[in-house]
Design a protein around this motif. Structure first.
Motif, short mmCIF file in Angstrom:
data_model
loop_
_atom_site.label_atom_id
_atom_site.label_comp_id
_atom_site.label_asym_id
_atom_site.label_seq_id
_atom_site.Cartn_x
_atom_site.Cartn_y
_atom_site.Cartn_z
N GLN A 1 28.67 62.67 36.48
CA GLN A 1 28.12 62.82 35.13
C GLN A 1 28.55 61.68 34.21
OE1 GLN A 1 25.89 65.20 34.50
NE2 GLN A 1 26.17 65.86 36.60
N LEU A 2 29.56 60.96 34.62
CA LEU A 2 30.14 59.91 33.78
C LEU A 2 30.30 58.64 34.62
CD1 LEU A 2 31.42 59.88 30.87
CD2 LEU A 2 33.59 60.27 31.98
N ILE A 3 30.05 57.50 34.01
CA ILE A 3 30.24 56.23 34.70
C ILE A 3 31.34 55.46 33.97
CG2 ILE A 3 29.22 54.02 35.36
CD1 ILE A 3 26.53 55.46 35.47
N ARG A 4 32.35 55.05 34.73
CA ARG A 4 33.45 54.26 34.17
C ARG A 4 33.19 52.81 34.56
NH1 ARG A 4 37.84 52.11 36.49
NH2 ARG A 4 39.66 51.79 35.21
N ARG A 5 33.11 51.95 33.55
CA ARG A 5 32.87 50.53 33.81
C ARG A 5 34.04 49.71 33.29
NH1 ARG A 5 27.62 50.35 35.51
NH2 ARG A 5 26.10 51.60 34.39
#
Length: 171
Positions: free
Chosen positions: A23-27
């Motif tokens: 549900q979340l993208i860490r960049r």
């Protein structure tokens, strides 16, 4: 993405990872101007379009509130309601659309609620589908009975026609 240190208008993505069950993208990013690194967390916003045309963000808490009202006085615990809301959210997010009509959210609630508690399902369906007469309730109750009979036949090894398999018949 603007650099939080030097306010340069662009940055380069060094690494991307999914977090929070996708549900979340860490960049991880790097600024070409000052060279500093920083992290961003990106989440896809799911919008619900109401019948009136108003758009609002999807809310799991609204699902929980509506289902809790339908389950009032029923032997259903909060954990089961929270699990149902999670299933509904997963179902609507799996459609892959940024916006979806509130009608589709309601349909996503009906299936799991029917499995959880049939009385709560009838309560929710009567409001959601705008039942206007006893005939509407009777039709829905009959559909529940047919589904329950089918589940019973399937669980006891009978075929769709209600005939037991040949190996189970006695002569």
């Amino acid at each position: 993405m603007r650099c939080p240190y030097c306010r340069h208008a662009d940055s380069r993505v060094v690494d991307s990872r999914e977090a929070d069950d996708g549900q979340l993208i860490r960049r991880r990013r790097s600024c070409p101007e000052c060279g500093k690194r920083f992290t961003t967390h990106e989440e896809a916003v799911l919008a619900v379009v109401k019948r009136s045309g108003v758009t609002e963000p999807f809310s799991r808490l609204k699902i929980i509130g509506g289902v809790r009202k339908a389950c009032q006085g029923r032997p259903v615990d909060d954990d089961a309601i929270a699990l149902l809301a999670q299933k509904v959210e997963e179902t609507v997010r799996a459609k892959g659309a940024a916006e979806l009509p509130s009608h589709e959210v309601g349909l996503a609630i009906l299936g799991p609620l029917r499995e959880l508690d049939e009385v709560a399902y009838l309560r929710f369906a009567s409001v959601y589908r705008s039942f206007e007469s006893l005939d509407d309730f009777e039709r829905e109750i009959e559909a529940l009975r047919v589904a329950a009979a089918e589940r019973f036949r399937t669980a006891n090894g009978a075929g769709a026609a209600g005939v037991a398999p040949a190996a189970d018949r006695t002569s």
